[in-house]
Scaffold this motif. Structure first.
Motif, short mmCIF file in Angstrom:
data_model
loop_
_atom_site.label_atom_id
_atom_site.label_comp_id
_atom_site.label_asym_id
_atom_site.label_seq_id
_atom_site.Cartn_x
_atom_site.Cartn_y
_atom_site.Cartn_z
N MET A 1 0.92 -1.28 0.02
CA MET A 1 0.01 0.03 0.00
C MET A 1 0.79 1.12 -0.01
N ARG A 2 0.71 2.23 -1.11
CA ARG A 2 1.43 3.44 -1.00
C ARG A 2 0.58 4.53 -1.30
N ILE A 3 1.39 5.87 -1.11
CA ILE A 3 0.54 7.05 -1.60
C ILE A 3 0.56 6.96 -3.04
N VAL A 4 -0.52 7.31 -3.63
CA VAL A 4 -0.57 7.27 -5.24
C VAL A 4 -0.26 8.79 -6.15
N GLY A 5 -0.49 9.65 -5.13
CA GLY A 5 -0.40 11.22 -5.95
C GLY A 5 0.14 12.01 -4.99
N GLY A 6 0.73 13.28 -5.51
CA GLY A 6 0.88 14.41 -4.72
C GLY A 6 2.50 14.50 -4.02
N GLU B 1 -6.84 5.73 -6.22
CA GLU B 1 -6.24 6.55 -7.28
C GLU B 1 -7.56 6.86 -8.32
N ALA B 2 -8.34 6.02 -8.53
CA ALA B 2 -9.42 6.31 -9.29
C ALA B 2 -10.50 7.30 -8.49
N LEU B 3 -10.53 7.00 -7.27
CA LEU B 3 -11.53 7.92 -6.48
C LEU B 3 -10.97 9.48 -6.55
N PHE B 4 -9.71 9.47 -6.17
CA PHE B 4 -8.90 10.87 -6.40
C PHE B 4 -8.91 11.64 -7.82
#
Length: 187
Positions: free
Chosen positions: A1-6, A34-37
């Motif tokens: 699990m990772r942070i996908v943006g920003g 990612e899809a949600l954001f």
């Protein structure tokens, strides 16, 4: 699990591991997050993330709130009553270096205490699926003034959810076994 943006893109978060069978931890997959954001940031609903005060109900690992902070949210309160989830949230806040922006509230999301401070403009609702806890938590958040007029709520469940009184449907999407319902709080 990772942070996908920003700002924290690519940051690996603490592993859930075997966890606690009673904790029902089911982190939102990187793909669904990612899809949600992407949906939230697509401009259809303004930009509900930038500068947001985020309320993460049933926060689990804290990945949704930390993703929002990475993408420009101002602050977040992560509500979790499970000991395993609380430990993971504390560790993930530390890993993301968001101690000044994120705060754990050790409480039952369906029985929120009195709100302190301003209401929240973006909420994530990711309860254990199929138990009616999302409805109870959203009802408590609305009744307690936790959500500002115009706030956007992203609600994950096994199937699409119907808006409760005080909220209007913005969008519904399905990603595999996860349905995301976006609502806007009336004002």
């Amino acid at each position: 699990m990772r942070i996908v943006g920003g700002e924290n893109r690519g940051l690996r978060l603490a592993e859930v591991g075997e966890g606690d069978a009673g904790a029902h931890l089911r982190p939102t997959s990187d793909r669904v997050r990612e899809a949600l954001f992407n949906l939230l940031g697509g401009g259809r609903f303004g930009d509900p993330v930038a500068g947001a005060r985020v309320l993460d109900l049933f926060a689990g690992t804290g990945a949704l709130a930390l993703e929002a902070l990475s993408r420009g949210a101002a602050e977040a309160v992560l509500v979790e009553n499970g000991r395993v989830g609380q430990r993971l949230i504390r560790e993930n806040i530390r890993l993301a270096r968001r101690e000044g922006q994120a705060r754990l509230l050790a409480a039952d999301a369906a029985r929120l205490p009195a709100r302190e401070g301003d209401a929240f403009t973006l909420a994530f609702l990711d309860p254990p699926y199929g138990q009616g806890l999302g409805q109870r938590a959203l009802t408590a958040a609305l009744a307690g003034g936790w959500l500002a007029p115009g706030a956007v709520v992203a609600w994950e469940e096994a199937g699409p959810m119907m808006p409760l009184p005080g909220a209007a449907l913005l969008d519904r999407r399905t990603y595999g076994g996860t349905a995301v319902t976006l609502l806007r709080v009336g004002g």
